[in-house]
Design an enzyme around this catalytic site. Sequence first.
Site, mmCIF file in Angstrom:
data_model
loop_
_atom_site.group_PDB
_atom_site.id
_atom_site.type_symbol
_atom_site.label_atom_id
_atom_site.label_comp_id
_atom_site.label_asym_id
_atom_site.label_seq_id
_atom_site.Cartn_x
_atom_site.Cartn_y
_atom_site.Cartn_z
ATOM 1 N N ASP A 60 -7.871 -8.702 -8.440
ATOM 2 C CA ASP A 60 -9.042 -8.834 -7.570
ATOM 3 C C ASP A 60 -10.291 -8.343 -8.295
ATOM 4 O O ASP A 60 -10.294 -7.258 -8.916
ATOM 5 C CB ASP A 60 -8.823 -8.011 -6.299
ATOM 6 C CG ASP A 60 -10.000 -8.091 -5.348
ATOM 7 O OD1 ASP A 60 -10.109 -9.097 -4.641
ATOM 8 O OD2 ASP A 60 -10.813 -7.152 -5.356
ATOM 9 N N CYS B 175 8.202 17.264 24.604
ATOM 10 C CA CYS B 175 6.790 17.340 24.257
ATOM 11 C C CYS B 175 6.541 16.760 22.882
ATOM 12 O O CYS B 175 7.469 16.573 22.088
ATOM 13 C CB CYS B 175 6.320 18.800 24.236
ATOM 14 S SG CYS B 175 6.603 19.713 25.758
#
Length: 485
Positions: free
Chosen positions: A435, A34
Amino acid sequence: MHEDAERCARAVRSKDARFDGWFFTGVLTTGIYCRPSCPVAPPKVENMRFYPSAAAAQQAGFRACKRCRPDASPGSPLWNHRADAVAKAMRMIADGVVDREGVPGLAAGLGYSVRQLERLLLAELGAGPLALARAQRAQTARLLIETTSLPMAEVAQAAGFASVRAFNETVREVFALSPTDLRARRGPVPEAPGALSLRLPFRAPLCPDNLFGHLAATGVPGVEEWRDGAYRRTLRLPHGHGVVSLSPRPDHVACRLSLGDLRDLSIAIARCRRLLDLDADPVAVDDQLRADPLLAPVVDRAPGRRVPGTVDAAEFAVRALLGQQVSTAAARTHAARLVTAVGDPVEDVGLTHLFPTPRALAELDPAVLAVPASRRTAFRALVTALADGSLDLGVGADWDKARADLLALPGIGPWTVEVVAMRALGDPDAFIPTDLGVRVAARTLGLPGTPAALVRRAQAWRPWRAYAVQYLWATGDHAVNRLPA
């Protein structure tokens, strides 16, 4: 993580979905495996066994749980965020390398012998490359069985099985159901012929604003579009082409795929997951960034930001070059000219072309681009390097070498290199301190405004600086930060 049994058991007892995909739980009393968040009552600790991959659980004799469907859980964030050989191998397996080239092709692509590679994967994942590829084929088979009306022989071929017998045996072993029984449990099949409707899971939270906003705002006309609340684009795939539609939902991303060849299904899904960074661990990322008191309020306003990726690293590198020092609109215009000139046409409502291959771009006269001569020189050098293979930006690429090779090309500087590393290579620690948007955001938040000082401050954000960039960009008023209306 699977080796820390106490931690794994706590996650299972609390049904913590954050750990889905990190490990799998085999239950000795039932013979099933599971995901940690399985809704069934957790077993006694002494009856739990923990495995690092679904393939390892399958090899240990466990079958997949029919309730929690562990094969459909998000992938481990390790494989997209690590740069070592095991992570590269997992990315390449997801991209179909074993099915196309076999284990020798996978090993050669990584620079290892087959035996070395098998030892590496067994040591960390509990399964070799064939078992890992088999688990992926089983998942693809289940998707095709449940979402199409294809005859089982065609499903077997499309999922990559060598024979119908191997297909039947694998489906029975993994899901404890025959292919016919699996199909009998499915819901309605989509009406559109050739279209597959899928749910792409992710770890919550997910902030769709910058993710889909960025893709929509920078989309290349003819290749990408935003339509009816979905991001749509064409895909160039190993066996043909496809068109994908991706829509954000509260607990999944709705994915609609039209493929020319169903053998490309698992590859298309893997590329869409990388595009949307769906295997990320947002809790780990955000917790680290919140430790900076100046970043914490930005994270808390909209947690779960992802780093927009790409479905084609070469395409993104070309687009990043065209986007140097120009507006978003100008970059889209330049890319659209390339698409119109040498892109392969496709039939679709709204989309018209595949983005051109590096080889096609290398044969194109750069004069078609209305850019300075220096940019044309850089364009020629980049597409030639991509076309002849001297620049590798693929899922198995060495990130440091790719950076060095990019930087060695004329007209390509640190900004372009780091943007490519961030969005094409998937490096979670890529950082662009020069940037303009990052610098403006930094000053607005009271962070250092100079690149050198910002790099020093950002040491505390590692290894998640690419995510910090998304939060910094989010402080600006730009279309990339919001879902289209």
